[in-house]
Structures are given as structure tokens and as C-alpha cells.
Design an enzyme around this catalytic site. Structure first.
Site, PDB file in Angstrom:
ATOM      1  N   LYS A 129       0.871  -1.183   0.000  1.00  0.00           N
ATOM      2  CA  LYS A 129       0.000   0.000   0.000  1.00  0.00           C
ATOM      3  C   LYS A 129       0.896   1.217   0.000  1.00  0.00           C
ATOM      4  CE  LYS A 129      -4.501   0.814   0.338  1.00  0.00           C
ATOM      5  NZ  LYS A 129      -5.643  -0.084   0.075  1.00  0.00           N
ATOM      6  N   ASP A 169      -6.997   4.150  -4.427  1.00  0.00           N
ATOM      7  CA  ASP A 169      -7.662   4.001  -3.129  1.00  0.00           C
ATOM      8  C   ASP A 169      -8.326   5.369  -2.906  1.00  0.00           C
ATOM      9  OD1 ASP A 169      -7.683   1.946  -0.711  1.00  0.00           O
ATOM     10  OD2 ASP A 169      -7.482   3.897   0.208  1.00  0.00           O
TER      11      ASP A 169
HETATM   12  N1  GLU Z   1      -7.312   0.057  -2.716  1.00  0.00           N
HETATM   13  C1  GLU Z   1      -8.052  -1.119  -3.014  1.00  0.00           C
HETATM   14  C2  GLU Z   1      -8.100  -2.025  -1.813  1.00  0.00           C
HETATM   15  O1  GLU Z   1      -8.171  -1.536  -0.710  1.00  0.00           O
HETATM   16  C3  GLU Z   1      -7.631  -1.800  -4.295  1.00  0.00           C
HETATM   17  C4  GLU Z   1      -6.185  -2.128  -4.443  1.00  0.00           C
HETATM   18  C5  GLU Z   1      -5.803  -2.621  -5.823  1.00  0.00           C
HETATM   19  O2  GLU Z   1      -6.636  -2.671  -6.726  1.00  0.00           O
HETATM   20  O3  GLU Z   1      -4.632  -2.955  -5.969  1.00  0.00           O
HETATM   21  O4  GLU Z   1      -8.142  -3.231  -1.893  1.00  0.00           O
END
Ligand code: GLU
Length: 448
Positions: A129, A169
Site C-alpha cells: 500500500k 484508493d
Molecule cells: N485500494 C483497493 C483495496 O483496498 C484496491 C487495491 C488494488 O486494486 O490494488 O483493496
């Protein structure tokens, strides 16, 4: 000899000491590891190999300066982050969050959650992340572009389709992914589609990625209801938030015959007894990028409750799709008193630990985020598949894959909880199923 419970408590103390002040990270860790005692008891080898200790320590954490200029030429400095948490199952995979509240501990909690969520998808993705304390609210397109370019000017050296694949996100959607990809392509001299997901479908993005988290959370809720011989049809729902996840959860709920009476943003709540008008909501949020209060300009009978608590609105199904810790014990009590039978989380860790306990004690069908909102990242993995094979799938095909993945995740969580005599407890089911998946891969690689 310490028993499994004591071992887990000790690990938690160490996590707190090694990561001082990062309360959301502590919370996310505890919520997972407190459910792992029965697994350690069944398979002591995980403990001997210190798998939990290893899973709680990120593989890498990058922090960098992001300088950029606003439209008046003033210089601003933000902080950028990228945490690669676990690569046992594939390249680091997870979104970027641009929000003023972002701290290293926020990114670590999200990356930690992502480890288990991504494992549940059954697809070859590790966890990561990233993000920044940059506030996109009120910024022009040019300011967003300059910020994204500066952010990528450092990030590019740490990512790659086989190494780390960021996505969106909170505060990062297709517009930002476009600016980030453009800069990556320019610096690296490579059209490496698979380095980012959530791209626009006109240049390598997957159809359904935008809708996937919202649709997926509704499919998960549908599966939880099926177990109880119930369906979504005619159910009154409340969906918190009004971003990408909330909008497409509302869309799928409406398609499947449910009625959504409320949504929200950080300033207030919209209550529309006749059902939220999706076209208006999309126009306000996706086109005007305005606050949801503007919804009432089109719908005079809808009520705007400034600083209102969305969980006070009676519903049968609740979908927290805004942000972490948005639903506390009091809110959980109110939902239950008002006849709520199921909660499916579109956001990451939106319910406080006390709220979760309250749902479990009252036998509410409760789908934790790491299972219920895995549809977004799963569809990102489908985007990676399409990019790797230089292919583009139809909307129908991609949506049917998403639906199948959500059904599989539900079954995996349900069956695992039953295996450990906790039928219906999706928290334990999700944590144990995903832990075993990651742990077995880690064991196969030796001590690394
Ligand atoms: N931010 C999204 C999550 O919390 C998606 C992450 C992604 O697609 O890599 O899962």
C-alpha cells in the site's frame, strides 16, 4: 512452555513496541492474530518457524519527499509512502491513498490488511500500500497532475509489473492513475501496462475495475444472505460514503432489487426515503466532484443532515464504504436495535473492534472488509492478467469472473470457520483461511 494464546499476546506486545504510536496498525494486527490461536494449536510448526512474527513485519517501507508547485507557483512539500508488506504470493499489490490524514501507520495497517485480502482472492498477488498526506480536495487538474508526476519521479524506481503494482484508493482514481502512468512511461522508456492497475479501459485498464469493489461487496452480502435463506430483493440499505466503492455498491444493490435510502461524505448525510437517485449522485461526485449536499439541489424532498450519523438511519443491510473506524459500538447497537441483519464492509477496517464484537455476539451476518471488499483488488489482478497477455476482456466476462471470485471467497471463509467450529463467523474464517494460504507459501521459501 508458552501456549499459543500467550505466544500471540507476546507477539502483539512486540508489534506495539516496535511500531510506537501506530494505533491503526496495532488494531489491524490484533484483529487478525487474536483469531489465529486455534491454527497454531493445530499446526505448531507455524509457531516454530515464527510465521506470525514474520507476517507482522513489512518486507520494506519507503518514505520520500514529494515537492510540487500549485497554480500560483507556490511550492508545497508532501510526504510519500510505499510499503511492500508481503510478497509470498506475488508482487506487492495494493492501492495508493491521497488524503491529509495519511501517516506511515495508516499505510502499514492498509498494507497488512491487504496481505490477507489478496490471499483470499486466490490470485497470485502479494500485498502493499502507499500514498501521501496530499489533499486532493479543491485542487485543479493541473495541480493534481504536477503532484502525481512528482510522486512518480521517486516511486518509479521501487515498482514494476513483477515487483510492485500500485492502484487507486481514497483520493486516487483513473485520473490520477493516468498522470502516474504517463510519468512512469516517460521516465522508464517502457510501456509497461501491468505496472499500475485501475487504468482507463481506453489504454489498458480492465472493464469493471471501477465498479468492482462496490459490486463485489454486494455479491458477498448476497452470499451471506443465501446461507440464511434470504435475498437482497426489497431490502432497505444504507451505504456510507459516496466515493467509488459506495457509488457502485449502490448501483449493484439497485440492480438486484434492494432500496438504498442513504449515503454520506465527511460533511454530512443524504437521506432519500424514496431511494437514492444514482444518476444524480454520479453527476455530483464523478462529474462535478462536489460535496453530496449538492444532491438536494435536484431532489428537494431528500434530507441533508449536516454532520449527521448515517448509522442512525434504520436499515436491514448496512454497507460501511467510507473509511476506517467509521462505525463504533454505539452505531452497531443502533443498527441492531433498528433491525439490521447483515453488514458487509466496502471500506478497510470501517468497524471498530467493539462494533465487530457487537455484531458477532448478536449473530449479525458480518462480512469483514478483507473478505467483502476483495473484489476491487481481485479485478486488479484480472487487469494484470489481461495486460500480461495483451488482451482485453468484455464487461460481461470480467463481471462473471468477479462474481465467481466473490462466491469462492465467501465459501472459503464460511467453510474455514466451520472447520474450526465457528460457523457463521466470517472474521475467523477470513483470517484463518488467508493466513494459511500466505503461511504455507512462506514456509515453502525457507527463512527469508
Ligand atoms: N485500494 C483497493 C483495496 O483496498 C484496491 C487495491 C488494488 O486494486 O490494488 O483493496
Amino acid at each position: 512452555m508458552v501456549n499459543a494464546q500467550q505466544r500471540i499476546e507476546k507477539i502483539y506486545e512486540e508489534v506495539k513496541n516496535r511500531n510506537p504510536g501506530e494505533t491503526e496498525f496495532h488494531q489491524a494486527v490484533w484483529e487478525v492474530i487474536e483469531t489465529l490461536t486455534p491454527v497454531l494449536e493445530k499446526r505448531p510448526y507455524y509457531a516454530e518457524q515464527k510465521i506470525i512474527e514474520r507476517i507482522c513485519e513489512p518486507e520494506r517501507q519507503i518514505i520520500f519527499r514529494v515537492p510540487w508547485q500549485d497554480d500560483k507557483g507556490e511550492v508545497h512539500i508532501n510526504r510519500g509512502f510505499r510499503v511492500g508488506f508481503n510478497s509470498a504470493l506475488g508482487p506487492y499489490k495494493g492501492g495508493l491513498r491521497f488524503h491529509p490524514s495519511v501517516l506511515l501507520g495508516t499505510i502499514k495497517f492498509l498494507a497488512f490488511e491487504q496481505t490477507f485480502k489478496n490471499a483470499l482472492t486466490g490470485l497470485p498477488i502479494g500485498s502493499g500500500k502507499g500514498g501521501s498526506d496530499f489533499n486532493p480536495k479543491g485542487k485543479s487538474d493541473n495541480e493534481i497532475m504536477r503532484f502525481c508526476q512528482s510522486f512518480m519521479t521517486e516511486l518509479y524506481r521501487h515498482i514494476g509489473e513483477m515487483t510492485d503494482v500500485p492502484a487507486g484508493d481514497i483520493g486516487v482514481g483513473a485520473r490520477e492513475i493516468g498522470f502516474l502512468f504517463g510519468q512512469y512511461k516517460r521516465i522508464t522508456n517502457r510501456y509497461e501496462s501491468g505496472v499500475l492497475t485501475g487504468k482507463n479501459p481506453t489504454w489498458g485498464g480492465a472493464l469493471v475495475r471501477k465498479e468492482a469493489t462496490g459490486y463485489g461487496v454486494v455479491y458477498f452480502a448476497e452470499e451471506m444472505l443465501k446461507v440464511r435463506n434470504k435475498s437482497l430483493d426489497g431490502k432497505t440499505c444504507v451505504v456510507s460514503g459516496s466515493g467509488n466503492v459506495a457509488i457502485y455498491a449502490i448501483e449493484k444493490l439497485q440492480q438486484l432489487g434492494a432500496k438504498v435510502v442513504a449515503c454520506s461524505d465527511s460533511s454530512g448525510v443524504i437521506y432519500d426515503e424514496r431511494g437514492i437517485d444514482l444518476e444524480t449522485l454520479k453527476a455530483v461526485k464523478e462529474v462535478q466532484r462536489a460535496r453530496i449536499q449538492a444532491y438536494t439541489d435536484q431532489h428537494k424532498d431528500a434530507e441533508y443532515r449536516e454532520k449527521g450519523n448515517i448509522w442512525d438511519i434504520p436499515c436491514e443491510l448496512a454497507f460501511p464504504c467510507a473509511t476506517q473506524n467509521e462505525l463504533d459500538e454505539q452505531a452497531a447497537q443502533t443498527l441492531i436495535e433498528n433491525g439490521c441483519i447483515a453488514v458487509a464492509e466496502g471500506a478497510n477496517m470501517p468497524s471498530t473492534p467493539e462494533a465487530v464484537d457487537c455484531f458477532l455476539k448478536n449473530h449479525i451476518a458480518y462480512g469483514p472488509g478483507k473478505a467483502a471488499n476483495a473484489g476491487g483488488v481481485a479485478t486488479s489482478a484480472l487487469e494484470m492478467q489481461q495486460n500480461a497477455s495483451r488482451d482485453a476482456w468484455s464487461f460481461e466476462h470480467t463481471e462473471s469472473r468477479l462474481r465467481q471470485i466473490m462466491t469462492n471467497i465467501h465459501k472459503d471463509c464460511y467453510d474455514t470457520a466451520r472447520e474450526f467450529d465457528m460457523e457463521g463467523n466470517y472474521v475467523a474464517g477470513a483470517n484463518i483461511a488467508s493466513f494459511r494460504h500466505v503461511a504455507d507459501a512462506m514456509l515453502a521459501f525457507g527463512v527469508i
